[in-house]
Scaffold this motif. Sequence first.
Motif, PDB file in Angstrom:
ATOM      1  N   UNK A  36       0.779  -1.243   0.000  1.00 33.77           N
ATOM      2  CA  UNK A  36       0.000   0.000   0.000  1.00 33.77           C
ATOM      3  C   UNK A  36       0.810   1.292   0.000  1.00 33.77           C
ATOM      4  N   UNK A  37       2.110   1.228   0.225  1.00 30.04           N
ATOM      5  CA  UNK A  37       2.919   2.449   0.332  1.00 30.04           C
ATOM      6  C   UNK A  37       4.087   2.400  -0.642  1.00 30.04           C
ATOM      7  N   UNK A  38       4.712   3.541  -0.846  1.00 33.17           N
ATOM      8  CA  UNK A  38       5.839   3.585  -1.769  1.00 33.17           C
ATOM      9  C   UNK A  38       7.001   2.753  -1.232  1.00 33.17           C
ATOM     10  N   UNK A  39       7.814   2.268  -2.161  1.00 29.10           N
ATOM     11  CA  UNK A  39       8.906   1.357  -1.826  1.00 29.10           C
ATOM     12  C   UNK A  39       9.869   1.893  -0.791  1.00 29.10           C
ATOM     13  N   UNK A  40      10.134   3.179  -0.802  1.00 27.72           N
ATOM     14  CA  UNK A  40      11.054   3.769   0.175  1.00 27.72           C
ATOM     15  C   UNK A  40      10.560   3.564   1.599  1.00 27.72           C
ATOM     16  N   UNK A  41       9.265   3.747   1.832  1.00 19.53           N
ATOM     17  CA  UNK A  41       8.711   3.597   3.177  1.00 19.53           C
ATOM     18  C   UNK A  41       8.808   2.144   3.627  1.00 19.53           C
ATOM     19  N   UNK A  42       8.504   1.223   2.733  1.00 22.40           N
ATOM     20  CA  UNK A  42       8.640  -0.198   3.073  1.00 22.40           C
ATOM     21  C   UNK A  42      10.080  -0.506   3.462  1.00 22.40           C
ATOM     22  N   UNK A  52      10.895   1.012   6.978  1.00 22.50           N
ATOM     23  CA  UNK A  52      10.290   0.257   8.079  1.00 22.50           C
ATOM     24  C   UNK A  52      10.972  -1.101   8.221  1.00 22.50           C
ATOM     25  N   UNK A  53      11.257  -1.752   7.111  1.00 23.93           N
ATOM     26  CA  UNK A  53      11.924  -3.054   7.129  1.00 23.93           C
ATOM     27  C   UNK A  53      13.277  -2.988   7.838  1.00 23.93           C
ATOM     28  N   UNK A  54      14.019  -1.904   7.631  1.00 23.34           N
ATOM     29  CA  UNK A  54      15.379  -1.797   8.161  1.00 23.34           C
ATOM     30  C   UNK A  54      15.506  -0.996   9.450  1.00 23.34           C
ATOM     31  N   UNK A  55      14.423  -0.392   9.939  1.00 22.98           N
ATOM     32  CA  UNK A  55      14.567   0.469  11.109  1.00 22.98           C
ATOM     33  C   UNK A  55      15.064  -0.301  12.335  1.00 22.98           C
ATOM     34  N   UNK A  56      14.743  -1.592  12.419  1.00 28.99           N
ATOM     35  CA  UNK A  56      15.214  -2.386  13.556  1.00 28.99           C
ATOM     36  C   UNK A  56      16.734  -2.425  13.644  1.00 28.99           C
ATOM     37  N   UNK A  60      19.584   7.337   3.967  1.00 24.38           N
ATOM     38  CA  UNK A  60      19.377   8.569   4.728  1.00 24.38           C
ATOM     39  C   UNK A  60      17.943   8.691   5.218  1.00 24.38           C
ATOM     40  N   UNK A  61      17.004   8.221   4.430  1.00 21.66           N
ATOM     41  CA  UNK A  61      15.609   8.258   4.874  1.00 21.66           C
ATOM     42  C   UNK A  61      15.418   7.407   6.124  1.00 21.66           C
ATOM     43  N   UNK A  66      16.038   8.790  13.718  1.00 24.91           N
ATOM     44  CA  UNK A  66      16.421   9.956  14.523  1.00 24.91           C
ATOM     45  C   UNK A  66      15.218  10.823  14.871  1.00 24.91           C
ATOM     46  N   UNK A  67      14.379  11.127  13.899  1.00 24.42           N
ATOM     47  CA  UNK A  67      13.298  12.100  14.114  1.00 24.42           C
ATOM     48  C   UNK A  67      12.034  11.493  14.714  1.00 24.42           C
TER      49      UNK A  67
END
Length: 195
Positions: free
Chosen positions: A102-108, A111-115, A143-144, A150-151
């Motif tokens: 449902x979302x653009x590839x960058x967001x996926x 979220x996938x790598x934030x851990x 960077x995203x 961070x934010x």
Amino acid sequence: MEQVAFRQMKDGTREEYVFLEGLEEQFNRGLVDRLLDALRQLEHSLSGYRVTRLEHSLQSAARAEADGADEDMIVGALLHDLGDDLAPYNHSQLAASIIRPYVRGEVTWVVHHHGLFQTYYFAHHFGMDPNARDRYRDHPCYQACVDFCERYDQASFDPDYPTPPLEHFEPMLRRVFSRTPFDPAVIGEEHPLEP
């Protein structure tokens, strides 16, 4: 027909699969309600922080919204820790799988790598490499993900941060999850989700 007759998928008829597809479409219309319920369950999840996991999720989304992020990123921030209860060692991959259609590839990817990227803040306390995220330094979404952590993520454990209730984000969830799954116009460029 109330249920199919087959006991193995290979024995199913077209009529049975059309019947099941109709039931699946009907069931899938309740996805956002199930996501809202799962978010509410985070109120009773992992303890020890100054906010609940639900408050952390809401605060992450509120920070993304205040930062001017688009709905894809805000929804990603809201759902980024949804996997904490069922996948404690790969929670970010579970959350990314939920939002991916449902979302653009960058967001996926974020979220996938934030851990992994969030270990930057605490890995040194356990003798681990806080810069493990740097293996992705040349990735277009690096960077995203750094910015997301961070934010929105690491900063969202503040009981005094003005945080809207879950109902504030419900219309946004409904808009994002009402999109046609895997619509190339929405997803755009997909990024490999290697661990």
